[in-house]
Design an enzyme around this catalytic site. Sequence first.
Site, short mmCIF file in Angstrom:
data_model
loop_
_atom_site.label_atom_id
_atom_site.label_comp_id
_atom_site.label_asym_id
_atom_site.label_seq_id
_atom_site.Cartn_x
_atom_site.Cartn_y
_atom_site.Cartn_z
N GLU A 83 52.43 51.18 44.06
CA GLU A 83 51.12 51.47 44.63
C GLU A 83 50.42 50.22 45.14
O GLU A 83 49.69 50.28 46.13
CB GLU A 83 50.24 52.16 43.58
CG GLU A 83 50.61 53.61 43.30
CD GLU A 83 51.82 53.75 42.40
OE1 GLU A 83 52.41 54.84 42.37
OE2 GLU A 83 52.16 52.76 41.71
N HIS A 151 47.54 61.08 33.80
CA HIS A 151 47.77 61.87 35.00
C HIS A 151 46.75 63.00 35.13
O HIS A 151 47.05 64.06 35.67
CB HIS A 151 49.18 62.47 34.99
CG HIS A 151 50.28 61.47 35.01
ND1 HIS A 151 50.64 60.74 33.90
CD2 HIS A 151 51.10 61.06 36.02
CE1 HIS A 151 51.64 59.94 34.21
NE2 HIS A 151 51.94 60.11 35.49
#
Length: 357
Positions: A83, A151
């Site tokens: 990322e 998450h």
Amino acid sequence: MAMMSIADALKSAITEEMRRDPVVFCIGEDEDIPGGMGGAFTVTKGLGEEFGSNVRIAGEKGFELKGVDDFAGNRVINTPISEIMIAGVCVGAAMAGMRPVADLQYGDFLFCMMDQLVNQAAKMCYMSNGGFHVPMVMRAPCGATNRGAQHAQSLESYFIHVPGLKVICPSTAYDAKGMMKQAIRDENPVLVFEHKLLYGGKRKEAGQLSAIGEVPEGDYTVPFGKAAVRREGKDITIVANLLMWYKAMQAAEELEKEGISCEIIDPRSLVPFDYDTVLDSLEKTGKLMIVHEDHYSGGWGAQLAAYVAEHAITLLDAPVVRVAAPDCPIPFSPTLEDYVIPSTRRITDEARKLARL
């Protein structure tokens, strides 16, 4: 008009903008690989067929990434799981005149790119006295869906604090397409928070709601900074975003049977925020409830409550009520997750209390 899910509406917006402007490109993990999902939630599936992909089939072993020279003409870029690299590429490409649309598999991974977003993308226009703009879009799936603490977060409040970033949270198919097109055309970095239970794509989620709606097939945009009044009422103003306004609507229907009329406002855009629509509603109701999936302390609801207290406290007939997740990590246990995330019943109960004040 066409009936679309939010996932399809987002894809439609990105496709149309890539056709309209050759400097728009997609980048992320599993954007469009053979046998892949098209991002974690199917939004970019198939885009490589029209716009080219940097992935080449390599027999039964799957795929391989070619060198930089092979990226020319391929506007769907599949990346390794990195990322920090995705964010760096987006900032640099945007400063060089491109318009990247990045896709995170989960919004929680925004933490892996904080320096690029907060210190680079958000500040570059200011630091260069307008010499550089960073027209990039970062798509971030959010919300709890039985995936545990890393998450499941709703991270909007981290980024409304950063001058230079725009933060939006479309929750209908119509808004998803119109606001995504607006985001891609914006000269500033835009974070798009998309709730995982509202996508309605081919990937099915437990607890998924249907957000399928009519979407114009032609070009249109939805401007930032204008809230949507989803339901009119006279007793309580409820401001809720993403999945929460759907739950607030369910609560309002139950409360209407008891003679309590709720006005439901979906802000859609958190930066810029449409305070005027909220204040106009409070002139009618005198009571404010704010509902979000983010944690109680420091959520965007705290900012709204502070603004109302500072600028329009005389409109209030009772203290502001906030319904939010408690200040703890999101549990993995479905039972505990259901307890932590605001429910329709909890919204209904708190609204009854507020109505009696």
